[in-house]
Design an enzyme around this catalytic site. Structure first.
Site, PDB file in Angstrom:
ATOM      1  N   MET A  30       0.845  -1.201   0.000  1.00 19.82           N
ATOM      2  CA  MET A  30       0.000   0.000   0.000  1.00 19.82           C
ATOM      3  C   MET A  30       0.880   1.251   0.000  1.00 19.82           C
ATOM      4  O   MET A  30       0.405   2.350   0.318  1.00 19.82           O
ATOM      5  CB  MET A  30      -0.929  -0.002   1.212  1.00 19.82           C
ATOM      6  CG  MET A  30      -1.930  -1.158   1.156  1.00 19.82           C
ATOM      7  SD  MET A  30      -3.457  -0.817   2.015  1.00 19.82           S
ATOM      8  CE  MET A  30      -2.858  -0.532   3.664  1.00 19.82           C
ATOM      9  N   GLY A  31       2.154   1.098  -0.337  1.00 22.05           N
ATOM     10  CA  GLY A  31       3.026   2.265  -0.417  1.00 22.05           C
ATOM     11  C   GLY A  31       3.505   2.718   0.948  1.00 22.05           C
ATOM     12  O   GLY A  31       3.424   1.976   1.920  1.00 22.05           O
ATOM     13  N   GLU A  35      11.873  -0.210   5.130  1.00 23.53           N
ATOM     14  CA  GLU A  35      12.848  -1.284   4.897  1.00 23.53           C
ATOM     15  C   GLU A  35      12.210  -2.669   4.840  1.00 23.53           C
ATOM     16  O   GLU A  35      12.728  -3.573   4.190  1.00 23.53           O
ATOM     17  CB  GLU A  35      13.933  -1.256   5.987  1.00 23.53           C
ATOM     18  CG  GLU A  35      14.928  -0.123   5.842  1.00 23.53           C
ATOM     19  CD  GLU A  35      15.655  -0.149   4.496  1.00 23.53           C
ATOM     20  OE1 GLU A  35      16.141  -1.220   4.106  1.00 23.53           O
ATOM     21  OE2 GLU A  35      15.706   0.902   3.837  1.00 23.53           O
ATOM     22  N   HIS A  37       9.314  -3.436   3.433  1.00 20.01           N
ATOM     23  CA  HIS A  37       8.881  -3.611   2.041  1.00 20.01           C
ATOM     24  C   HIS A  37      10.101  -3.868   1.146  1.00 20.01           C
ATOM     25  O   HIS A  37      10.056  -4.719   0.256  1.00 20.01           O
ATOM     26  CB  HIS A  37       8.177  -2.347   1.529  1.00 20.01           C
ATOM     27  CG  HIS A  37       6.901  -1.999   2.238  1.00 20.01           C
ATOM     28  ND1 HIS A  37       6.775  -0.892   3.032  1.00 20.01           N
ATOM     29  CD2 HIS A  37       5.686  -2.606   2.249  1.00 20.01           C
ATOM     30  CE1 HIS A  37       5.536  -0.816   3.501  1.00 20.01           C
ATOM     31  NE2 HIS A  37       4.856  -1.853   3.061  1.00 20.01           N
ATOM     32  N   LYS A 149       4.937 -10.295   9.048  1.00 19.77           N
ATOM     33  CA  LYS A 149       4.366  -9.257   9.918  1.00 19.77           C
ATOM     34  C   LYS A 149       2.841  -9.359   9.978  1.00 19.77           C
ATOM     35  O   LYS A 149       2.221  -9.122  10.999  1.00 19.77           O
ATOM     36  CB  LYS A 149       4.817  -7.890   9.394  1.00 19.77           C
ATOM     37  CG  LYS A 149       3.990  -6.704   9.810  1.00 19.77           C
ATOM     38  CD  LYS A 149       4.386  -6.225  11.168  1.00 19.77           C
ATOM     39  CE  LYS A 149       3.787  -4.916  11.610  1.00 19.77           C
ATOM     40  NZ  LYS A 149       2.518  -4.530  11.096  1.00 19.77           N
ATOM     41  N   SER A 186       4.112   1.067   8.067  1.00 15.87           N
ATOM     42  CA  SER A 186       3.832   2.406   7.519  1.00 15.87           C
ATOM     43  C   SER A 186       3.131   3.252   8.561  1.00 15.87           C
ATOM     44  O   SER A 186       3.229   4.476   8.549  1.00 15.87           O
ATOM     45  CB  SER A 186       2.949   2.287   6.278  1.00 15.87           C
ATOM     46  OG  SER A 186       3.557   1.428   5.343  1.00 15.87           O
TER      47      SER A 186
HETATM   48  P1  AMP Z   1       1.421  -2.975   3.480  1.00 15.10           P
HETATM   49  O1  AMP Z   1       1.987  -1.930   2.588  1.00 15.10           O
HETATM   50  O2  AMP Z   1       1.397  -2.598   4.924  1.00 15.10           O
HETATM   51  O3  AMP Z   1       0.106  -3.525   2.974  1.00 15.10           O
HETATM   52  O4  AMP Z   1       2.427  -4.198   3.421  1.00 15.10           O
HETATM   53  C1  AMP Z   1       2.819  -4.758   2.198  1.00 15.10           C
HETATM   54  C2  AMP Z   1       3.581  -6.016   2.471  1.00 15.10           C
HETATM   55  O5  AMP Z   1       4.734  -5.720   3.261  1.00 15.10           O
HETATM   56  C3  AMP Z   1       2.760  -7.052   3.245  1.00 15.10           C
HETATM   57  O6  AMP Z   1       3.017  -8.345   2.724  1.00 15.10           O
HETATM   58  C4  AMP Z   1       3.297  -6.900   4.642  1.00 15.10           C
HETATM   59  O7  AMP Z   1       3.179  -8.074   5.422  1.00 15.10           O
HETATM   60  C5  AMP Z   1       4.745  -6.582   4.371  1.00 15.10           C
HETATM   61  N1  AMP Z   1       5.368  -5.924   5.517  1.00 15.10           N
HETATM   62  C6  AMP Z   1       4.874  -4.870   6.222  1.00 15.10           C
HETATM   63  N2  AMP Z   1       5.687  -4.579   7.254  1.00 15.10           N
HETATM   64  C7  AMP Z   1       6.705  -5.478   7.214  1.00 15.10           C
HETATM   65  C8  AMP Z   1       7.863  -5.701   8.018  1.00 15.10           C
HETATM   66  N3  AMP Z   1       8.138  -4.953   9.094  1.00 15.10           N
HETATM   67  N4  AMP Z   1       8.691  -6.715   7.680  1.00 15.10           N
HETATM   68  C9  AMP Z   1       8.425  -7.489   6.597  1.00 15.10           C
HETATM   69  N5  AMP Z   1       7.356  -7.310   5.790  1.00 15.10           N
HETATM   70  C10 AMP Z   1       6.504  -6.328   6.101  1.00 15.10           C
END
Ligand code: AMP
Length: 281
Positions: A30-31, A35, A37, A149, A186
């Site tokens: 989701m942008g 680190e 991501h 996560k 985020s």
């Molecule tokens: P989001 O942008 O929050 O939807 O996350 C996108 C992807 O990044 C999802 O698969 C999350 O599980 C992963 N992600 C978010 N935070 C972390 C983190 N701290 N470590 C590893 N992957 C993450």
């Protein structure tokens, strides 16, 4: 690296790459990239010839009172981060492109999505499975990388892939943390310095449980009681749930855990900021 906003263009390009024998890896996000991501993008780059990072703040996975409009957006910085991490394509469609007027089809996983996040965010996973299914159809990736996560998200996506016969390999990347243990998110940028210190109790509670298991304690009630006790000492932190569940089904474990098969998941409010984290036990 190129940035694409049109579904048709993304589908056409992905089709062309596939016909040339390229292995396509997808990293849905989701942008507001951090680190965590970046580590997913790097992992995808190790396993795929072409890495597509989708950046889409998906309206259908936010509840009516959640932070959709407030969710951080930073496309320019995100595109630079994707390029530096080794992505080949950023797919950043508008909400109208993904959900045109009159849109009415949803993908719903009916079991794994129900507990934990599903209790306090009842339509969340409906939005997640819908958008991920759409991304799979648009990009048709060979593999897609998700972060541990979001442990329940991983379990729900794996079930959707199996149930709907997607041929995507779901790759799970470990949780990246700040030096003090806070899981990168985020939403961390909403935290004030004081709130951030309070939020550290989440990881401390998880580590406490992991330490107890390492020392031979397998009783679920003891593990949860200790974690809850730690969290309760923090005035600004309100527990939404602390649970020990099967990693695949997300069903609560009763009695004693079998180490290696379960995950402890915690969701809290730090004032008005909702944070989640988990630890494999
Ligand atoms: P989001 O942008 O929050 O939807 O996350 C996108 C992807 O990044 C999802 O698969 C999350 O599980 C992963 N992600 C978010 N935070 C972390 C983190 N701290 N470590 C590893 N992957 C993450």
């Amino acid at each position: 690296m190129q940035t694409i906003t049109s579904v048709f263009e993304m589908q056409t390009l992905a089709e062309d790459l596939r016909s040339k024998g390229q292995i396509i890896g997808l990293v849905p996000t989701m942008g507001a990239l951090h680190e965590g991501h970046v580590s997913l993008i790097k992992l995808a780059a190790e396993q795929a010839d072409t890495v597509v990072v989708s950046i889409f703040v998906n309206p259908t996975q936010f509840g009516p009172s959640e932070d959709f409009t407030k969710y951080p957006r930073a496309l320019e910085a995100d595109v630079a981060a994707c390029e530096a991490a080794g992505a080949d394509i950023v797919f950043a469609p508008t909400a109208e492109e993904i959900y045109p007027k009159g849109y009415s089809t949803y993908v719903i996983e009916e079991h794994i999505a129900k507990p934990l996040e599903g209790v306090s965010r009842p339509s969340h996973f409906r939005g997640v499975t819908t958008v991920v299914a759409k991304l799979f159809n648009i990009v048709r990736p060979d593999l897609a990388v998700f972060g541990q996560k979001d442990a329940q998200q991983v379990a729900v996506i794996k079930k959707m892939v199996a149930d709907l016969h997607f041929t995507v390999d779901v790759v799970v990347a470990p949780t990246l943390r700040e030096q003090d243990g806070l899981a990168m998110s985020s939403r961390n940028r909403y935290l004030t310095a004081t709130q951030r210190i309070e939020a550290l109790v989440i990881h401390r509670a998880l580590r406490k449980a992991a330490g107890m298991v390492a020392a031979g304690e397998c009783r679920v009630d003891r593990l949860i009681a200790e974690a809850t006790h730690l969290i309760a000492q923090h005035r600004r932190v309100r527990m939404i749930y602390t649970s020990i569940v099967d990693r695949t089904t997300m069903e609560a474990v009763k009695g004693e855990i079998v180490p290696g098969k379960v995950v402890m998941t915690i969701a809290v409010w730090v004032d008005e900021i909702r944070l989640i984290d988990n630890e494999l036990l």
